[in-house]
Scaffold this active site. Structure first.
Site, mmCIF file in Angstrom:
data_model
loop_
_atom_site.group_PDB
_atom_site.id
_atom_site.type_symbol
_atom_site.label_atom_id
_atom_site.label_comp_id
_atom_site.label_asym_id
_atom_site.label_seq_id
_atom_site.Cartn_x
_atom_site.Cartn_y
_atom_site.Cartn_z
ATOM 1 N N TYR A 158 0.834 -1.220 0.000
ATOM 2 C CA TYR A 158 0.000 0.000 0.000
ATOM 3 C C TYR A 158 0.865 1.266 0.000
ATOM 4 C CZ TYR A 158 -3.098 3.658 1.821
ATOM 5 O OH TYR A 158 -3.771 4.842 2.000
ATOM 6 N N ASP A 198 -0.403 -22.402 -43.139
ATOM 7 C CA ASP A 198 0.235 -21.113 -43.381
ATOM 8 C C ASP A 198 1.624 -21.154 -42.710
ATOM 9 O OD1 ASP A 198 0.586 -18.248 -43.696
ATOM 10 O OD2 ASP A 198 0.117 -18.135 -41.557
#
Ligand SMILES: O=P(O)(O)OC[C@H]1O[C@H](O[C@H]2O[C@H](CO)[C@@H](O)[C@H](O)[C@H]2O)[C@H](O)[C@@H](O)[C@@H]1O
Ligand SMILES: O=c1ccn([C@@H]2O[C@H](COP(=O)(O)OP(=O)(O)O)[C@@H](O)[C@H]2O)c(=O)[nH]1
Length: 733
Positions: A86, A497
């Site tokens: 905090y 691909d």
């Protein structure tokens, strides 16, 4: 029943300890006061820290019980968490950085570790309380990692995130060693909200530049979901303030204050103690008013409320000393027996007294150097039931975007501030009323209920959008079915691909060479005469041949221009012309000269402009420009301009991977088809496939015609391994 679970660091109730035991008071700070009005409806729950270190199990039980009766669930933080998560990472790293006070920011690995762990702790608390139907709404900078943590645990959850403080320019964010992790943490949400369009723009820019993700019109395409981003300026519970301001109790308080102050005009300022709030600059400006306009001496007082906040953080403690000194000096220098220039309160006020202060004030002086929104400005407006009073507001508060009828000032421009104060004190009543009624109409309409409703509606919309557009992931069940069908088929067709599918996407395309494992996997698959393996790529035929030509693979190169059957020569699917390249090339050369990092790839029948190595935003801008240019130049020709992943390709219209694949299918029989690809050009392949085919989109982005989504080339590799294993089993049987 579906509920909303609000999660924030601080609960709207703060627990304090005194001689008699624990007390429960409303929290200060805009987040708690703003959202405090709405969370109790419909069984909703608010999860957060009660603001006090409580380690005694009996006390924890007492706090839990008491908060539960008011729809809150506490997350108890240890002393170390309060210090490192905090006060540490949240308020000594993120808060200064996001408010453009980088010089105050610390960069401690231990604080970061505590931040990650505390977010995890909040995650567990939320998961314990939440069902799959519930909506989770995460609040603010202390919990930037929480959306992603929740997403990992609950992939389908509805998660919103709102940032209450500014989102800074990416230049500030990239100073943080943990910038990418923080952005990824936020992207776990389905909707990300900011107070202003400016903050939202900075966020989108950071996502593009730091994570390389495509963004368009407030949408971010992550590998798995579309995330919406929008601006939602937060409002207040207008009626609560207006009604309290009109109450007998508020009038009585105001009368008491007025008697004490006699006919002295009141300039009011209310903030938490914070270096972002411009408190010291404001004091200096007020002193300057007394010097420049000494007619106000004895006639105006600054009533300044500073609410204690984060006093364990060094910058806050030294700011407190600076303010104490300034107030003492100004009062000593300018005050008299009968007049105090500054009435200074270092404490919080109960709600109805606060409202009376707003009522009383002739001027509200709100001068933060940076502020996400600033609700004090809005509360002042709501309390001016007689529509008198002037708001002076910093243009660097989020609220300034909406409150344009305030006197807007630059808080570091002392002269401007002094003149605004003077202007406010002499403003004719009629002008005060006009400005105030405009401000009131706005704050009343865009109140906190409208804000919540809008956010929730957009969150629901983001889910609907994801469901309509997205392709299902290839989950375990679908994968098993695919492998079973592969196993039982007699003629199999694999259309693969290359870039972004079999190989990852590289800054230099020449680095995407196949590695030994890929060569081995492809070789094993095409060795089986029941399999036809086609590499279907946009690459030129030379590169494909060099890298893979020694294997018995079939090739479709240049997006469907060339075909090479295994062991045969290259042939064109149809005759094409290439003379147009001479005309187009100079334009592309000009874009390369203008755009460092871009380059041209010339193939037999197409030209490609690549911009993967260009600054992401510049590249996107130039690509739009070039697209417009080329669209114009190719109109009424047989050419087509195609956008791919960081490429623009000019080629003959009507020739693509789909037409090539369709021609192959027209002559060859297959009872199992698998087509895999990652970009726009592979959509043509998917479109050409029969419904029974397995079509797989790599990268999982929405809007694909593929049946399934798969995360990455790594996952494709795994699937090829699975196919090889199945094939090996067939061989043994
Ligand atoms: O919880 P604290 O550390 O005591 O801090 C109080 C809150 O301060 C910040 O408020 C912000 O939210 C307001 C409402 O959106 C906005 O008007 C203001 O500009 C912001 O600074 C902080 O963002 C909260 O998380 C804190 O709880
Ligand atoms: O004694 C006080 C002084 C202020 N506030 C509240 O604290 C909030 C401050 O919010 P703001 O958005 O202005 O800034 P923040 O402190 O969240 O950065 C406002 O709702 C005020 O009403 C309060 O509850 N008690």
């Amino acid at each position: 029943m579906s509920r909303t679970i609000i999660v924030s660091n601080r609960l709207p109730t703060k627990v304090q300890r005194n001689a008699e035991g624990l007390t429960f008071q409303p929290s200060e700070g805009g987040l708690a006061t703003g959202l405090g009005s709405i969370y109790r409806a419909d069984g909703n729950v608010w999860v957060g820290w009660p603001g006090l270190f409580v380690d005694d199990p009996a006390e924890q039980a007492e706090v839990t019980e008491r908060l539960k009766s008011d729809s809150m669930a506490p997350v108890f933080l240890t002393e170390a968490e309060i210090r490192d998560y905090y006060e540490g990472f949240s308020n000594s790293t993120l808060w200064p950085t996001f408010h453009y006070f980088s010089q105050f920011a610390t960069y401690e690995d231990a604080h970061w570790a505590a931040y990650v762990a505390a977010n995890q702790k909040f995650c567990e608390a939320v998961l314990a309380l939440t069902g799959p139907e519930d909506t989770i709404w995460v609040q603010d900078y202390q919990l930037l990692l929480l959306p992603e943590m929740l997403r990992k645990a609950r992939p389908n959850a509805t998660i919103g995130f709102f940032l209450h403080i500014p989102f800074p320019s990416f230049e500030l964010l990239r100073v943080l060693p943990w910038g990418n992790e923080l952005l990824r943490g936020m992207l776990g949400a389905d909707l990300i909200g900011f107070h202003t369009y400016g903050y939202m723009r900075h966020f989108l820019s950071a996502v593009t530049r730091m994570l390389g993700l495509p963004t368009q019109n407030g949408q971010i395409e992550t590998p798995t979901r579309t995330v919406l981003v929008d601006a939602f300026p937060m409002g207040i519970d207008y009626e609560r303030y207006a009604e309290t301001a009109a109450s007998e109790a508020a009038l009585a308080h105001e009368r008491t204050y007025r008697e004490a102050l006699r006919d002295v005009r009141v300039v009011l300022s209310i903030d938490r103690l914070d270096y972002t709030k411009g408190i010291a600059q404001r004091l200096r400006a007020f002193e300057q008013l007394l010097i420049n306009h000494d007619e106000w001496c004895g006639k105006v007082s600054l009533l300044m409320v500073v609410v204690p906040s984060r006093d364990q953080v060094a910058q806050y403690a030294s700011l407190k000393e600076e303010i104490d000194e300034l107030v003492g000096r100004i009062n000593a220098r300018h005050g008299s027996i009968s007049w105090n220039p500054i009435h200074y309160f270092y404490r919080s006020f109960p709600f109805d007294e606060l409202v009376s202060l707003y009522r009383l004030a002739d001027v509200a002086l709100v001068t933060p150097v940076r502020d996400g929104m600033n609700l004090v400005a809005k509360e002042y407006i709501a309390c001016k039931t007689d529509q008198r009073g002037v708001l002076i507001l910093s243009e660097r508060a989020g609220a300034a975007v909406e409150l344009t009828d305030a006197l807007l000032i630059n808080p570091t421009n002392t002269n401007q501030l002094v003149e605004a104060l003077h202007e406010a004190l002499v403003m004719p009543e009629e002008e005060q009323t006009t400005r105030m009624s405009n401000l009131q109409a706005l704050v009343q309409q865009y109140n906190v209920f409208a804000w919540t409703q809008l956010f929730m509606d957009r969150l629901a919309y983001s889910k609907i959008k994801q469901h309509t557009l997205s392709t299902d992931a290839l989950d375990d069940e679908a994968r098993a079915q695919l492998l079973r069908e592969f196993q039982t088929a007699t003629q199999r067709l694999l259309l693969l691909d290359y870039d972004g599918t079999l190989a990852s996407f590289y800054a230099n395309p020449q680095h995407a060479r196949p590695d030994a494992e890929l060569l081995q996997l492809l070789s094993a698959l095409c060795d089986n005469p029941q399999n036809q393996v086609i590499i279907i790529s946009g690459r030129d035929r030379g590169t494909l041949e060099k890298w893979l030509g020694h294997l018995p693979l079939h090739f479709i190169a240049e997006h469907g221009v060339w075909l090479r059957r295994a062991g045969e020569e290259w042939s064109l699917f149809q005759e094409l012309r290439a003379g147009w390249k001479r005309e187009m090339r100079p334009l592309l050369d000009q874009y390369v000269r203008r755009t460092t990092g871009s380059f041209i790839e010339e193939k037999d029948y197409s030209l490609v402009w690549h911009y993967r190595r260009v600054d992401a935003e510049l590249g996107a801008m130039r690509a739009r420009e070039l697209m417009n240019h080329l669209t114009f130049m190719t109109s009424n020709t047989d050419l087509q301009v195609m956008e791919g992943n960081k490429v623009i390709e000019i080629k003959t219209a009507g020739i693509n991977k789909g037409t090539a694949a369709a021609r192959w299918l027209a002559t060859e029989h297959a009872d199992f088809i698998l087509a895999i690809g990652d970009d726009r050009t592979d959509e043509d392949t998917f479109a050409a496939m029969p419904a029974s085919a397995y079509t797989l989109k790599v990268g999982g982005t929405p809007r694909s015609l593929a049946r399934y989504a798969i995360d990455s080339p790594k996952e494709v590799r795994q699937l090829l391994r699975n196919l090889q294993e199945v094939q090996a089993q067939i061989g043994q049987e």
